[in-house]
Scaffold this active site. Structure first.
Site, PDB file in Angstrom:
ATOM      1  N   GLU A   1      17.386  48.832  33.591  1.00  0.00           N
ATOM      2  CA  GLU A   1      18.704  48.380  33.618  1.00  0.00           C
ATOM      3  C   GLU A   1      19.652  49.432  33.268  1.00  0.00           C
ATOM      4  O   GLU A   1      19.400  50.581  32.693  1.00  0.00           O
ATOM      5  CB  GLU A   1      19.130  47.222  32.529  1.00  0.00           C
ATOM      6  CG  GLU A   1      18.093  45.958  32.612  1.00  0.00           C
ATOM      7  CD  GLU A   1      18.484  44.866  31.545  1.00  0.00           C
ATOM      8  OE1 GLU A   1      19.271  45.264  30.479  1.00  0.00           O
ATOM      9  OE2 GLU A   1      18.043  43.848  31.959  1.00  0.00           O
TER      10      GLU A   1
ATOM     11  N   LYS B   1      22.652  51.592  31.934  1.00  0.00           N
ATOM     12  CA  LYS B   1      23.185  51.814  30.556  1.00  0.00           C
ATOM     13  C   LYS B   1      24.541  52.257  30.590  1.00  0.00           C
ATOM     14  O   LYS B   1      25.195  53.171  31.186  1.00  0.00           O
ATOM     15  CB  LYS B   1      22.282  52.849  29.616  1.00  0.00           C
ATOM     16  CG  LYS B   1      22.569  52.839  28.343  1.00  0.00           C
ATOM     17  CD  LYS B   1      22.000  53.942  27.338  1.00  0.00           C
ATOM     18  CE  LYS B   1      22.250  53.704  25.817  1.00  0.00           C
ATOM     19  NZ  LYS B   1      23.628  53.731  25.576  1.00  0.00           N
TER      20      LYS B   1
ATOM     21  N   ARG C   1      28.316  45.543  16.889  1.00  0.00           N
ATOM     22  CA  ARG C   1      26.746  45.829  16.620  1.00  0.00           C
ATOM     23  C   ARG C   1      26.834  45.848  15.152  1.00  0.00           C
ATOM     24  O   ARG C   1      25.572  45.485  14.603  1.00  0.00           O
ATOM     25  CB  ARG C   1      26.688  47.456  16.955  1.00  0.00           C
ATOM     26  CG  ARG C   1      25.010  47.944  16.858  1.00  0.00           C
ATOM     27  CD  ARG C   1      25.031  48.997  17.710  1.00  0.00           C
ATOM     28  NE  ARG C   1      25.062  50.255  16.664  1.00  0.00           N
ATOM     29  CZ  ARG C   1      24.078  50.886  16.058  1.00  0.00           C
ATOM     30  NH1 ARG C   1      22.927  50.257  16.206  1.00  0.00           N
ATOM     31  NH2 ARG C   1      24.284  51.771  15.143  1.00  0.00           N
TER      32      ARG C   1
ATOM     33  N   GLU D   1      27.498  44.504  26.860  1.00  0.00           N
ATOM     34  CA  GLU D   1      28.380  45.407  26.557  1.00  0.00           C
ATOM     35  C   GLU D   1      29.782  45.490  27.080  1.00  0.00           C
ATOM     36  O   GLU D   1      30.044  44.719  28.235  1.00  0.00           O
ATOM     37  CB  GLU D   1      27.816  46.973  27.083  1.00  0.00           C
ATOM     38  CG  GLU D   1      28.474  48.434  27.013  1.00  0.00           C
ATOM     39  CD  GLU D   1      27.601  49.014  25.741  1.00  0.00           C
ATOM     40  OE1 GLU D   1      26.556  48.149  25.379  1.00  0.00           O
ATOM     41  OE2 GLU D   1      27.868  50.078  25.455  1.00  0.00           O
TER      42      GLU D   1
END
Length: 512
Positions: A208, A210, A230, A259
DNA sequence: TTCCGACAGTGGGGTCGCAAT
DNA sequence: ATTGCGACCCCACTATCGGAA
């Protein structure tokens, strides 16, 4: 319970290197704690304050206060006073907080002062943080430690679980389930040096893209959306675009992992600095959102329609994600069946980098979602750059590096024959290198600065880094991101080190 | 017996926002 | 207005313990 007891145990825990002994010491203390002490004792012995932030740092705490002769403070009293301290705000508040801290310190013995100082600055350094405290808690209560750890991940908090466990016993763990609206510690990734290495380790996997943004966990329960970072801070109010995006999705109850990142008009990612600045803006969100709009890009689904997906293999979680989230709001990926698909994976990495992203994350297709752990089933691969730089100065280390020159000031050559500092690093050196460089740099020292030494610019070191970023702090207008030492180059003379000019030419996307 | 996963420690730069100057 | 400080984003790497292989 008296604070002095905690300070003593903390000192004992720090003094032993055996993890089993640390766990036994913590367990003994947890057993002795009264129920009302528990919410304080547990985080204190895990090296954290239950209040989180106090608005008090080194500046205030470095003022010495005469210690008390005999211990008198109880843990509950200390906790109550720190809670009060954290609430003080407004004009003159900094002075008032400093006064309150001084007052508290004056009632503490020297040993207790050391312990409080470590707690408030987050530097207890006893070789035991949450993970060891979880083991101690398991030992103290007779609950299986994997179950305790899982409950902590799902609750996102050690003290919540500790209190439940010490009040109601092991059966209390059943209460901690994945719930929409309650954030879970996110799964983290290890690093691999290449796609080949990653696929070699994982076999069948998804590769995937990033994205270089901010990790978010998005919870939707009907019309209500909450967004967590996070570290499980709630940042919903700063990201109205994400709330709208989550409300447009087909499901009405879900938890997604992804994200958040800013793209420019052409669809290329903006720099991390721009995304982070936007996400950090809290005061005038509307203006910030117009200047730098951000988008969510999801890569995992933890819960859909009250179904807990955590233990399902990634393939199945991703199928749920794909059902809910349309393509542009999902991370791009390529699925490979093993080493025979390596060329396709390499090609995907190349395309991803050309699109301006950081690298890829290679994920095992059959792995569950290991909340809060840096599981070996996610491996990130990013290109690494290297430079030969010259050491300009070095700072004395702390803790286990006391007495060693640790943090290196790094310089590149400039057009006029001098050196421009590009940043610092303390990473990548072994103990042997620390010993060696301390001696070598002492020989080259021209000035003792108190914090360390400045040296004749003669020692060349090979530095790895992840990229350049703009800087207002350093003279070249740029600094290295995540610089670390690879090896010393004693075969190279400083005149052979890299120049600022070649560095800038290698990163045309960054204009100082 | 050896290997390896998990953990703690050691700090890096940037940005925002508040309080002090 | 500017500066200092704390909080919180991003993060790499090594040493060590202790269970797994």
């Amino acid at each position: 319970m008296l604070l002095t007891r905690l300070a003593d145990v903390s000192r004992e825990v720090a003094a032993t290197s055996a993890r089993s002994r640390k766990i036994a010491l913590l367990a003994e203390l947890f057993r002795d704690a009264e129920p009302d002490d528990v919410p304080v004792v547990i985080p204190y012995l895990a090296g954290r304050l239950p209040q989180g932030r106090l608005g008090v740092g080194w500046k205030v705490l470095s003022r010495p206060v005469a210690p008390a002769d005999a211990p008198s403070l109880t843990v509950r009293e200390v906790d109550a006073r720190l809670t009060e301290l954290g609430k003080v705000s407004g004009t003159g508040s900094q002075a008032e907080r400093a006064r309150l801290v001084g007052e508290l310190m004056g009632e503490a013995t020297a040993e207790e002062q050391r312990f409080l100082l470590g707690l408030i600055t987050g530097e207890v350094r006893q070789g035991a943080l949450d993970a060891v405290a979880v083991e101690g808690l398991a030992e103290a209560t007779g609950a299986p430690s994997p179950d305790v750890r899982r409950a902590v991940m799902l609750a996102g908090s050690l003290q919540t679980v500790a209190q439940a466990l010490l009040t109601d016993g092991p059966t209390a763990l059943d209460r901690f389930r994945l719930t929409v609206g309650r954030p879970v510690l996110p799964m983290l990734a290890h690093t691999a040096s290449s796609v080949t290495e990653a696929i070699g380790k994982l076999g069948a996997c998804a590769v995937e893209e990033k994205l270089d943004g901010i990790r978010v966990q998005v919870h939707r329960d009907g019309d209500s959306v909450r967004i967590y970072t996070r570290t499980l801070d709630d940042i919903t109010d700063r990201l109205p675009e994400l709330t709208s995006a989550a409300l447009e999705l087909r499901g009405s109850r879900f938890v997604l992992d992804g994200e958040v990142i800013a793209f420019d008009d052409t669809g290329r990612p903006r720099s991390f600095q721009e995304t982070a600045g936007r996400v950090g803006s809290r005061v005038d969100v509307a203006t910030a959102a117009r200047a730098v709009p951000v988008s969510p890009v999801f890569f995992d689904a933890l819960s859909v329609d009250d179904r807990d997906l955590l233990d399902l293999p990634f393939t199945e979680r991703h199928a749920e994600l794909a059902r809910l989230v349309p393509e542009p709001m999902r991370v791009r990926r390529a699925v490979v069946s093993g080493p025979e698909d390596l060329p396709a994976a390499e090609e995907f990495l190349k395309e991803t980098l050309l699109r301006g992203h950081e690298g890829v994350v290679v994920k095992s297709l059959d792995a569950p979602y290991s909340a809060g752990r840096r599981g070996a089933s996610w491996l990130k691969v990013k290109p690494v750059h290297t430079l030969d730089l010259v050491i300009l100065a070095a700072e004395w280390g702390h803790g286990r590096r006391t007495g060693k020159l640790s943090n290196l000031h790094l310089g590149a050559r400039t057009a006029d024959g001098g050196f421009a500092m590009l940043g610092k690093t303390f990473k990548g050196m072994t103990d042997a290198m620390l010993t060696w460089q301390t001696e070598r740099l002492k020989e080259l020292a021209v000035e003792d600065t108190g914090w360390g030494v400045t040296v004749r610019p003669e020692l060349v070191v090979e530095i790895a880094y992840d990229g350049l970023q703009r800087s207002t702090r350093y003279p070249a207008g740029v600094t290295l991101r995540f610089a670390r030492v690879v090896r010393y180059r004693e075969d190279k003379r400083p005149e052979e080190a890299d120049t600022v000019e070649t560095l800038l030419a290698a990163h045309p996307e960054v204009r100082p």
